[in-house]
Structures are given as C-alpha cells and as structure tokens.
Design an enzyme around this catalytic site. Structure first.
Site, PDB file in Angstrom:
ATOM      1  N   ASP A 125       0.845  -1.199   0.000  1.00 32.86           N
ATOM      2  CA  ASP A 125       0.000   0.000   0.000  1.00 32.86           C
ATOM      3  C   ASP A 125       0.885   1.256   0.000  1.00 32.86           C
ATOM      4  OD1 ASP A 125      -2.438  -1.669   0.546  1.00 32.86           O
ATOM      5  OD2 ASP A 125      -1.302  -2.079   2.353  1.00 32.86           O
TER       6      ASP A 125
ATOM      7  N   HIS B  28      -4.595  -3.355   6.342  1.00 37.86           N
ATOM      8  CA  HIS B  28      -4.411  -3.617   4.908  1.00 37.86           C
ATOM      9  C   HIS B  28      -5.781  -4.020   4.352  1.00 37.86           C
ATOM     10  CE1 HIS B  28      -2.920  -4.941   1.081  1.00 37.86           C
ATOM     11  NE2 HIS B  28      -3.289  -6.185   1.301  1.00 37.86           N
TER      12      HIS B  28
HETATM   13  N1  LIG Z   1      -0.548  -8.097   2.373  1.00 38.32           N
HETATM   14  C1  LIG Z   1      -0.543  -7.872   1.072  1.00 38.32           C
HETATM   15  O1  LIG Z   1      -0.262  -6.744   0.636  1.00 38.32           O
HETATM   16  C2  LIG Z   1      -0.885  -8.950   0.072  1.00 38.32           C
HETATM   17  C3  LIG Z   1      -0.669  -8.707  -1.289  1.00 38.32           C
HETATM   18  C4  LIG Z   1      -0.986  -9.709  -2.209  1.00 38.32           C
HETATM   19  C5  LIG Z   1      -1.514 -10.920  -1.768  1.00 38.32           C
HETATM   20  N2  LIG Z   1      -1.715 -11.116  -0.442  1.00 38.32           N
HETATM   21  C6  LIG Z   1      -2.243 -12.390   0.056  1.00 38.32           C
HETATM   22  O2  LIG Z   1      -1.198 -13.380  -0.002  1.00 38.32           O
HETATM   23  C7  LIG Z   1      -1.785 -14.676  -0.025  1.00 38.32           C
HETATM   24  C8  LIG Z   1      -1.155 -15.544  -1.097  1.00 38.32           C
HETATM   25  O3  LIG Z   1      -1.443 -15.025  -2.363  1.00 38.32           O
HETATM   26  P1  LIG Z   1      -1.015 -15.819  -3.700  1.00 38.32           P
HETATM   27  O4  LIG Z   1      -1.456 -14.969  -4.824  1.00 38.32           O
HETATM   28  O5  LIG Z   1       0.396 -16.256  -3.604  1.00 38.32           O
HETATM   29  O6  LIG Z   1      -2.002 -17.076  -3.590  1.00 38.32           O
HETATM   30  P2  LIG Z   1      -1.835 -18.502  -4.307  1.00 38.32           P
HETATM   31  O7  LIG Z   1      -3.147 -19.195  -4.159  1.00 38.32           O
HETATM   32  O8  LIG Z   1      -1.226 -18.365  -5.662  1.00 38.32           O
HETATM   33  O9  LIG Z   1      -0.755 -19.214  -3.392  1.00 38.32           O
HETATM   34  C9  LIG Z   1      -1.022 -19.536  -2.065  1.00 38.32           C
HETATM   35  C10 LIG Z   1      -0.209 -20.773  -1.760  1.00 38.32           C
HETATM   36  O10 LIG Z   1      -0.349 -21.038  -0.378  1.00 38.32           O
HETATM   37  C11 LIG Z   1      -0.421 -22.437  -0.227  1.00 38.32           C
HETATM   38  N3  LIG Z   1      -1.024 -22.721   1.073  1.00 38.32           N
HETATM   39  C12 LIG Z   1      -2.334 -22.737   1.421  1.00 38.32           C
HETATM   40  N4  LIG Z   1      -2.461 -23.098   2.704  1.00 38.32           N
HETATM   41  C13 LIG Z   1      -1.209 -23.269   3.199  1.00 38.32           C
HETATM   42  C14 LIG Z   1      -0.702 -23.650   4.453  1.00 38.32           C
HETATM   43  N5  LIG Z   1      -1.497 -23.931   5.481  1.00 38.32           N
HETATM   44  N6  LIG Z   1       0.638 -23.741   4.601  1.00 38.32           N
HETATM   45  C15 LIG Z   1       1.471 -23.490   3.575  1.00 38.32           C
HETATM   46  N7  LIG Z   1       1.034 -23.152   2.326  1.00 38.32           N
HETATM   47  C16 LIG Z   1      -0.288 -23.038   2.153  1.00 38.32           C
HETATM   48  C17 LIG Z   1      -1.250 -22.909  -1.422  1.00 38.32           C
HETATM   49  O11 LIG Z   1      -1.054 -24.279  -1.696  1.00 38.32           O
HETATM   50  C18 LIG Z   1      -0.713 -22.013  -2.521  1.00 38.32           C
HETATM   51  O12 LIG Z   1       0.376 -22.597  -3.212  1.00 38.32           O
HETATM   52  C19 LIG Z   1      -3.297 -14.439  -0.209  1.00 38.32           C
HETATM   53  O13 LIG Z   1      -3.935 -14.523   1.051  1.00 38.32           O
HETATM   54  C20 LIG Z   1      -3.348 -13.034  -0.750  1.00 38.32           C
HETATM   55  O14 LIG Z   1      -4.589 -12.415  -0.505  1.00 38.32           O
HETATM   56  C21 LIG Z   1      -1.404 -10.160   0.480  1.00 38.32           C
HETATM   57  O1  LIG Z   2      -6.334  -7.279  -2.694  1.00 35.94           O
HETATM   58  C1  LIG Z   2      -6.046  -8.443  -2.443  1.00 35.94           C
HETATM   59  O2  LIG Z   2      -6.876  -9.277  -2.079  1.00 35.94           O
HETATM   60  C2  LIG Z   2      -4.618  -8.886  -2.638  1.00 35.94           C
HETATM   61  C3  LIG Z   2      -3.672  -7.994  -1.928  1.00 35.94           C
HETATM   62  O3  LIG Z   2      -3.992  -7.835  -0.580  1.00 35.94           O
HETATM   63  C4  LIG Z   2      -3.484  -6.652  -2.602  1.00 35.94           C
HETATM   64  O4  LIG Z   2      -3.591  -5.630  -1.938  1.00 35.94           O
HETATM   65  O5  LIG Z   2      -3.189  -6.639  -3.814  1.00 35.94           O
END
Ligand SMILES: NC(=O)c1ccc[n+]([C@@H]2O[C@H](COP(=O)([O-])OP(=O)(O)OC[C@H]3O[C@@H](n4cnc5c(N)ncnc54)[C@H](O)[C@@H]3O)[C@@H](O)[C@H]2O)c1
Ligand SMILES: O=C(O)C[C@H](O)C(=O)O
Length: 330
Positions: free
Chosen positions: A160, A188
């Site tokens: 952000d 967030h």
């Molecule tokens: N804070 C932020 O700014 C931010 C930004 C982008 C994404 N995210 C979050 O990050 C997370 C991951 O996003 P992504 O796009 O990589 O998703 P994704 O689905 O591509 O990958 C998630 C991975 O986590 C694995 N997983 C699920 N449960 C698990 C567990 N208990 N232990 C270990 N691995 C596990 C899955 O098998 C998968 O490979 C989501 O919750 C997304 O919303 C946060």
């Molecule tokens: O928005 C989402 O769900 C993914 C991530 O937290 C983001 O900010 O891009």
C-alpha cells in the site's frame, strides 16, 4: 571471513507470490549481495509436486548465495531455526470479496503456524505476514507464539505504501526517489488511510504541494485503498509480483535499517501510540535500526486524519473480536 547463511522460511512457496519471491531472496534481493540464505519452503500436500518444480528451477539458477533448500508440508520442519519467516501461504480473495471474508478460511492456518514458530524458529525470528487478512492473521500468529516477543511479528502494508508513492509521483510529476515519509495507517484493507499530511515531495509537504483536497479524498485515498481489487478485476488474480517486491522491501528495511530522514509503513503491534489500542496489529510510520523497528512519534494528527485513523482501527478491533469469538486467539 565468509558470512554464515541465514534461514529464511517462506510459506505458500509454490503459489503466485512464492514464485516471485523465492528467486529474488536467493539472488540477494532481500538481505543483500553478501548474505547467503537457506530457503525453507512450506506447502500443503497437494502442492508438494509443484514445489518440487520450483526447487528444480532454483537449482537451475545456480545462485551463489543459495546455501541450501528445505521443502516440507510440516511447519515444524519448515520453521526449524528460521531467522526470517514470510507467511504468504493462504487463500487469496476473488472478485467481489473483501479481505476480511477470508478470516475464517485462513485464520486457522496462523494458529498452527504461530505455534510452530514458537516451538521451532530461532528465538530472534523476524516474522512478516502477507497472507490476508494480513494484520489479523499476524495477530493470530503472535497470540499463538507466547515465547516469541510480540515485536518480532509484523504484517505487510508496504505494498500500500509503495502504491501511494507511485500515485503521488504520477500526480506531482516527481520521481518516487523524491518522495519521503509516506505513511499508511491501520489495516491492509479498504479502510486503510494513506496520509499525505506528513509526507514530503522534494522536502516540501506533499498535501500542501498537491493542494487539492478533492483529489486527495475522491481519487488518491480510494485508489490506494482499492488497488488490490482493481488488480484482481484486471488480472483475474491478485497482485503477485508487486506483493513479493513489497515483502522484500519490508524485510530488507527491517533487517538493514531505514535511511536517515525517511520512514516506512509497517503493521506492528501497537503500544498505544496515536490512540491505537495496545496490541492491535496496525500500520504505523516506522523507522528501523539494528534489526528493530520504532513507531515515529510526535506527528500532529488533524481532525481529518484522526477520523480516518479511527475508522480503520475500529475495523481492526472488529476483526480481533471476530477471531476471539472463533477461538483463534485468547
Ligand atoms: N498483504 C498484502 O499486501 C498482500 C498482497 C498480495 C496478496 N496477499 C495475500 O497473499 C496470499 C497468497 O497469495 P497468492 O497470490 O500467492 O495465492 P496462491 O493461491 O497463488 O498461493 C497460495 C499458496 O499457499 C499455499 N497454502 C495454502 N495453505 C497453506 C498452508 N497452510 N501452509 C502453507 N502453504 C499453504 C497454497 O497451496 C498455494 O500454493 C493471499 O492470502 C493473498 O490475498 C497479500
Ligand atoms: O487485494 C487483495 O486481495 C490482494 C492484496 O492484498 C493486494 O492488496 O493486492
């Protein structure tokens, strides 16, 4: 003398963000060009084959800094002696969802992982929660790791922060290099408050320089708040490369320090600063030195900012109450 490797645990290692993150950690993008790393990757059983493929690719890069890899579906193994833990693994939201809709689905992951960190990680481990809803998942992990000091748990609002920098740079025509002291307050989520009143462009107050309250309220703030949803709508999947980049920025600055005259946004356990109830995992302006963060003190908060901060903090308190009711924290 060669530097000994540090252990970096990454959960969800075969996911979208994991794929953007691991190669950059292994090439020195997190801890610098002189620090060897051992990557300890956690996945769930159905993703272990995919993880095997990712590790084959890591091997094929022949990274000089990659001193070893561990692949496991057991958090007790993946977190063993970890110096850094990036908790990414969890379900992303889809179109039309808010991040808090994931609380029930993802919250339980962070009880198990908090306990595993408590029992197996290095006592000095630095934890960054990326998986959504990141602030409250971090609260859950922290609550389930009573032997690890609370200040070692943080959640990611750096994406952000970076989004706000880039929006402001586009508005003012400045380079992101000329923007300092950006702050994201709170959660967030769509209630977060990106604050231009303490931010500087070329050493001058950003809000005064923009001098456009309508743009600030109707464009800048909602654009940053809803950027994640806009990316999901455009890409059909949530942000991954930018999220990984922000995670590296967060960990690098925490480990190596923020430059003089600047700060970063980190979600950290509140000590009551700025009226944020103690213990809530809320984003603040933070400086870092010697591997420790401190909340920037003494900023004047006007009525506009106060209202925005109170709204996002109220949402964090609601999320905390929900996970308490679910029995995920005490
Ligand atoms: N804070 C932020 O700014 C931010 C930004 C982008 C994404 N995210 C979050 O990050 C997370 C991951 O996003 P992504 O796009 O990589 O998703 P994704 O689905 O591509 O990958 C998630 C991975 O986590 C694995 N997983 C699920 N449960 C698990 C567990 N208990 N232990 C270990 N691995 C596990 C899955 O098998 C998968 O490979 C989501 O919750 C997304 O919303 C946060
Ligand atoms: O928005 C989402 O769900 C993914 C991530 O937290 C983001 O900010 O891009």
């Amino acid at each position: 003398m060669p530097t000994s490797p540090v252990r970096v645990a990454v959960t969800g290692a075969a996911g979208q963000i994991g794929y953007q993150l691991l190669f950059r950690i292994a090439s020195g993008g997190m801890l610098g060009p002189d620090q060897p790393v051992i990557l300890q990757m956690l996945e769930i059983p159905p993703a272990m084959d995919a993880l095997k493929g990712v590790v084959m690719e890591l091997d094929d890069c022949a990274f000089p800094l990659l001193a070893g890899t561990v692949q496991s579906d057991d958090p007790n193994v993946a977190f063993k002696d970890a110096d850094y833990a990036l908790l990414v693994g969890s379900r992303p939201r889809g179109p039309g969802m808010e991040r808090s809709d994931l609380l029930e689905a993802n919250g339980a992951i962070f009880t198990v992982q908090g306990k595993a960190l408590n029992d197996h990680a290095s006592p000095d481990v630095k934890v960054l929660v990326v998986g959504n809803p990141a602030n409250t998942n971090c609260l859950i992990a922290m609550n389930n790791a009573p032997d690890i000091p609370d200040e070692q748990f943080t959640a990611m609002t750096r994406l952000d922060h970076n989004r706000a920098m880039s929006q402001l740079a586009a508005k003012t025509g400045a380079s992101v290099n000329d923007i300092k002291k950006m702050t994201i307050w709170g959660n967030h989520s769509a209630t977060q408050y990106p604050d231009l009143f303490h931010c500087e462009v070329d050493g001058k107050n950003a809000a005064a320089q923009v001098d456009d309250q309508t743009w600030l309220e109707d464009d800048f703030i909602p654009t940053v708040q809803k950027r994640g949803a806009a990316i999901i709508a455009a890409r059909g999947a949530s942000s991954a490369a930018s999220a990984a980049s922000a995670a590296l920025d967060h960990m690098r600055d925490w480990a190596l320090g923020t430059p003089d005259g600047d700060w970063v946004s980190m979600a950290v356990p509140s000590d009551g600063s700025y009226g944020v109830p103690e213990g809530l995992l809320s984003s603040f302006p933070c400086t870092t030195a010697d591997g420790k963060w401190s909340i920037v003190q003494g900023l004047d908060i006007d009525d506009f900012s106060r209202g925005r901060i109170d709204a996002t903090v109220a949402e964090l308190a609601e999320e905390r109450d929900t996970v308490k009711d679910l029995g995920l924290i005490t």
